[in-house]
Scaffold this active site. Sequence first.
Site, PDB file in Angstrom:
ATOM      1  N   GLU A 343       0.895  -1.267  -0.126  1.00 10.20           N
ATOM      2  CA  GLU A 343      -0.139  -0.055  -0.044  1.00 10.20           C
ATOM      3  C   GLU A 343       0.964   1.173  -0.066  1.00 10.20           C
ATOM      4  OE1 GLU A 343      -2.965  -0.168   3.048  1.00 10.20           O
ATOM      5  OE2 GLU A 343      -3.983  -1.957   2.150  1.00 10.20           O
ATOM      6  N   GLU A 419      -4.579  -8.971   0.819  1.00 11.35           N
ATOM      7  CA  GLU A 419      -5.224  -8.472   2.319  1.00 11.35           C
ATOM      8  C   GLU A 419      -6.773  -8.278   1.856  1.00 11.35           C
ATOM      9  OE1 GLU A 419      -2.571  -5.508   4.020  1.00 11.35           O
ATOM     10  OE2 GLU A 419      -4.488  -4.999   4.954  1.00 11.35           O
TER      11      GLU A 419
HETATM   12  C1  GAL Z   1      -4.521  -2.040   5.291  1.00 16.54           C
HETATM   13  C2  GAL Z   1      -3.191  -2.090   5.597  1.00 16.54           C
HETATM   14  C3  GAL Z   1      -2.817  -2.782   7.252  1.00 16.54           C
HETATM   15  C4  GAL Z   1      -3.674  -2.251   8.091  1.00 16.54           C
HETATM   16  C5  GAL Z   1      -4.987  -2.229   7.764  1.00 16.54           C
HETATM   17  C6  GAL Z   1      -6.432  -1.736   8.620  1.00 16.54           C
HETATM   18  O1  GAL Z   1      -4.845  -1.408   4.494  1.00 16.54           O
HETATM   19  O2  GAL Z   1      -2.226  -2.898   4.960  1.00 16.54           O
HETATM   20  O3  GAL Z   1      -1.541  -2.629   7.372  1.00 16.54           O
HETATM   21  O4  GAL Z   1      -3.363  -0.867   8.188  1.00 16.54           O
HETATM   22  O5  GAL Z   1      -5.519  -1.648   6.383  1.00 16.54           O
HETATM   23  O6  GAL Z   1      -7.401  -1.931   8.133  1.00 16.54           O
END
Ligand code: GAL
Length: 709
Positions: A343, A419
């Site tokens: 990200e 993710e």
């Molecule tokens: C994602 C990020 C994670 C965490 C998560 C929380 O976008 O990669 O590290 O911050 O969001 O929702």
Amino acid sequence: MRNDPNLGSRPGSHGYLPTGIGLYRKMFALPAEDCGKKITIHFDGVMGVSTVWLNGHLLGTHESGYTEVHYDISDQARYGDEGNNVIVVRVDATRYEGWWYEGGGIYRHTWLQKTDRLHVAHWGTYVTTPHVTEQRAEVVIRTVIHNEYEKDRVCWLTSTIVNEAGEMVAFTSESVEVAWFDQVEVENRVDVALPQCWSPDHPVLYQLITEVSMGKKVVDTYETHFGIRTLAFTREGFLLNGKPVLLKGTCNHQDFAGVGVALPDRVIAYKLQLLKEMGCNAYRSAHHPPTPELLAICDRIGMMVIDENRKLDSSPSGLADLESLIRRDRNHPSIIVWCMENEEILEGKITGSRILRTLANLTRKLDPTRPTLAAMNHGWNGEGYSDQVDIVGYNYGQRKQQDLTDHFNHPSRIILGSESASSTTTRGIYAIDTERGYCPSYEGIYMPSWSCTVEKAWNDVIENPFLTGVFLWTGLDYRGEPTPYRWPCISSHFGIMDTCGFPKDVYYYLKSVWTEEPMVHLLPHWNWAGKEGELVDVWVYSNGDEVELQLNGRTLGMQPMIKAGHLEWKVPFEPGELTAISYKEGELFAEKKVKTTDSPYRVHMEPDRTDIQADGTDVCVVKVAIRDQADNLVPIADNEVYFTVEGAGTILGVGNGNPSSHEPDKANRRRAFNGYCLLLIQSGSTPGEIVVSGTSIGLQSAQITIAAR
Ligand code: GAL
């Protein structure tokens, strides 16, 4: 910017804990006979900017808390009568590398290594298996031999491969000449007949034993564990040893209750075992390289790993960090993907694209056997960014359907749910509580705008296997990044389990879709005194065909199980017993009861093992529960439990998974949170019994005995 350290200073991102500067000072002696050897000190991980001095000599400074640093101290060390050595490590942990709790100080292992001046170089073996059939595996062994003598040397290099039974399965030996103050890389190819392939179900390991000899004397022995397996990521999905496998993954930070980020090896193993039992077959080390022991455990228990670089950075230090990650880790069969970044703000931008290209190329050069990945949340189709890596990660892409559209619009793109979703629930909580900062366990009631439910993410993969799998954010809750609430919350709620590894209800959803074990699970608990007659939402997870719900022996109806989903009933509360009975092919398959309990009556303690090693590092994980007189868990109990430990162990830490608990983790007491708390006991180095008691005012105490051998 994701790689901007200031981001970590967002309120609460590190769990509201103070940072600072610390100094370590240690004396140690080296015998006179060590003089002339190569003496190095290796720090596997020091969180913060570390600077090291030995006997007043500055050895160096290292920036990242996630990569290894080592120093050759052969010259600066004192030997025998020259006196003691004094090592000083200064750690400045006032800057952050990420936006989650990172700890501070020396938190991974530190090793003092002594070798001959002719030795296998640091991370000096690289084993690959380019051709694998049922009959044979070709094993390519690259060995770097380092000669730090002042003369050229001729030595014998022998490489022996042994299987898990300790039997030799391949051997090669040759003479090698290494010029003074130089190193050479030697390549050998051997065959292993009838290879046993590594997979999560059969995590078979081989061991390469490398020996360097001068004359008849073996001067260095070096051990490398590796596995034989093939992997391929295709447009249609992932193939392990030629067979399609869906990645059932979780992303995880490295902390745990009671210990912060300084996890003894046993606690790492405990955490991974919990994930494995849930049916998880893959682990994303978000967003940084893990400690090396974690990878060794993943090799052993069968857990595939996405090993991750900390940031999108092609400066000399960024490249050095990436190189050290790959050189350190490339023999682990568990690793299936190298992740370049997560990200980053420069995703989809031309500069980002150039930086990513450099990182991916360095990675391919150092290890052409695994694909590169960028775990992205935007910019998928900008400035050729996605073309720089072999696999394009979609963080939360399911919700936006971006991944589905891109699959059809970009015919060569390989996609992975890097993710995929966050369940965002608090263990044992069934209503929104903004004051204490809790999220209900019914998935979807609180949902971050960027995410979707775990259930939706898994269904997307079943319907579209080209998504390759899911990596859920996160396996366990972690300290820091409290979301959606800030203070008094200090931990995240994203986990499938809490910070202690106690399962939340959504854990059972994953068990139902990720394992074949007959199961049925029911939520919520049945302690709703004062709400008699009110409708309660009841959810059921099961891998059976149909489920009947009964209240106090009366049927509330049978429902066919929704494939990869859950069932819902609305049940007017009446105290007693709620039972879910699951059937498969008409036969009873599994049953789960929740009962209205009495008030707390006793403390109950359940150790994960009653025999541990008396090695000063082993840990017994004790689950502590508050039960009523009939021995039912009281699911709303918050009694404080006091611990005493006598004999061959001490308290390492305590926790309870409450994201808003401000109690100390280094203590001899902890409040239960919704019925449970956790105690970690560490052995000393003397064998003996460890007697642990848990007492709570007004309750019957518990006592357990652990043997440290
Ligand atoms: C994602 C990020 C994670 C965490 C998560 C929380 O976008 O990669 O590290 O911050 O969001 O929702």
